[in-house]
Motif scaffolding. Structure first.
Motif, PDB file in Angstrom:
ATOM      1  N   TYR A 227       0.850  -1.194   0.000  1.00 11.64           N
ATOM      2  CA  TYR A 227       0.000   0.000   0.000  1.00 11.64           C
ATOM      3  C   TYR A 227       0.883   1.240   0.000  1.00 11.64           C
ATOM      4  O   TYR A 227       2.076   1.173   0.318  1.00 11.64           O
TER       5      TYR A 227
ATOM      6  N   ASN B  81       2.452   4.323   1.311  1.00  9.21           N
ATOM      7  CA  ASN B  81       2.761   4.898   2.611  1.00  9.21           C
ATOM      8  C   ASN B  81       2.310   6.353   2.663  1.00  9.21           C
ATOM      9  O   ASN B  81       2.661   7.152   1.813  1.00  9.21           O
TER      10      ASN B  81
ATOM     11  N   VAL C 192      -4.126   3.092   3.414  1.00  8.79           N
ATOM     12  CA  VAL C 192      -3.929   2.455   4.719  1.00  8.79           C
ATOM     13  C   VAL C 192      -5.225   1.799   5.191  1.00  8.79           C
ATOM     14  O   VAL C 192      -5.234   0.648   5.634  1.00  8.79           O
TER      15      VAL C 192
ATOM     16  N   HIS D 104      -5.723  -2.343   5.413  1.00 11.95           N
ATOM     17  CA  HIS D 104      -5.840  -2.964   6.733  1.00 11.95           C
ATOM     18  C   HIS D 104      -7.170  -3.688   6.906  1.00 11.95           C
ATOM     19  O   HIS D 104      -7.218  -4.757   7.537  1.00 11.95           O
TER      20      HIS D 104
ATOM     21  N   PRO E 232       4.196  -1.004   3.478  1.00 13.25           N
ATOM     22  CA  PRO E 232       4.102   0.367   2.972  1.00 13.25           C
ATOM     23  C   PRO E 232       5.251   0.667   2.005  1.00 13.25           C
ATOM     24  O   PRO E 232       6.418   0.456   2.338  1.00 13.25           O
TER      25      PRO E 232
ATOM     26  N   PRO F 124      -4.071   1.582  12.899  1.00 10.94           N
ATOM     27  CA  PRO F 124      -4.761   1.089  11.701  1.00 10.94           C
ATOM     28  C   PRO F 124      -5.317  -0.319  11.852  1.00 10.94           C
ATOM     29  O   PRO F 124      -6.443  -0.595  11.433  1.00 10.94           O
TER      30      PRO F 124
END
Length: 283
Positions: A33, A35, A41, A45, A63, A263
């Motif tokens: 993903y 960053n 995020v 998650h 990230p 997260p």
């Protein structure tokens, strides 16, 4: 973008439930993903939590920068990403790697970049910024220099002849801080931004109209996987293909993280509170 180097999925990776007995015979799924991108995020998650808690996969969330993310999926260093902005923002990466990845479909429709103002601001269009330049102290509060939305904003200043406006580079968090301060004091501000973003869940905001389409049309955030994922984890691939949510849903997770939740905890809470939604993705 920095030169692509070997992708290392080590200490920086977030490992979810590596000791689970249920996951003992299943391969670890590695998901990249972007960053610093709140929507990236949140979506990653939540998907990671479902892959682990509902389907029993060990999951590593990595990230990375966009270029490394795309290359990682193409090379198989990453199994998937839920953070592919298409057709424009990540169009260059897709054009180069489309034969080495599989696009499962959109997980968020209506993604957009542009210039954003609080709803109480008088300006309605980008051209209006020249008329109301003094209200904004003659500036647009930007994010990181070189970001796609920043390059488009430089073009907008030229095409809309905003001679009294200058673009001020900062960062995503700094932009959000400036917007928070302006909202608290009900002062005019214009920022570079995008949706999905937690700030739309917190305040009443709108994009300035862009009749010249400097920022392009609306985009979608897609889930992209390595071609080998289907044979490696068919049920995980089916879930990732089904996973798609709206602005209110992703906004709730982003805002929870913004307000202090980790997260992984924000994802757990959302999954626990939305069992029917999750069940629909797992059909």
């Amino acid at each position: 973008m920095r030169v692509l180097k070997t992708l290392c999925l080590g200490a920086a990776a977030l490992a979810l439930g590596m000791g689970s007995a249920l996951a003992a015979d299943k391969p670890t799924l590695k998901i990249g993903y972007v960053n610093g991108w709140d929507d990236s995020v949140a979506a990653t998650h939540v998907a990671g939590e479902i892959l682990h808690s509902k389907l029993g996969y060990p999951v590593q969330l990595q990230p990375v920068e966009p270029a490394i993310m795309w290359q990682g999926v193409a090379r198989g260093d990453l199994d998937a990403t839920l953070s592919a902005w298409l057709p424009a923002t990540h169009g260059e990466y897709f054009a180069k790697l489309k034969d080495k990845v599989v696009v499962l479909g959109a997980n968020y429709e209506g993604a957009k970049i542009g210039l954003i103002v609080p709803d109480y601001v008088e300006a309605k269009t980008i051209a209006d910024l020249e008329k109301y330049a003094k209200d904004f102290d003659g500036k647009i509060t930007g994010i990181d220099a070189g970001a796609g939305v920043m390059r488009r904003t430089e073009d907008a200043i030229e095409k809309y002849q905003l001679s009294s406006i200058r673009l001020m580079a900062s960062s995503g968090p700094a932009m959000a801080t400036a917007l928070t301060r302006a909202e608290k004091e009900q002062k005019p501000i214009v920022v570079t931004g995008w949706i999905p973003h937690w700030m739309f869940a917190k305040w009443k905001l709108r994009f300035l109209e862009d009749p010249q389409k400097v920022y392009g049309d609306d985009e979608h955030v897609d889930t992209v996987v390595n071609p080998g994922l289907q044979s490696k984890a068919a049920d995980a691939t089916a879930f990732l293909k089904n996973f798609s949510w709206n602005g209110e849903e992703v906004g709730a997770v982003m805002l929870a993280i913004r307000e202090g939740a980790k997260p992984e905890q924000a994802a757990k809470d959302w999954v626990a509170n939305n069992p029917e939604r999750v069940a629909g993705w797992l059909q």
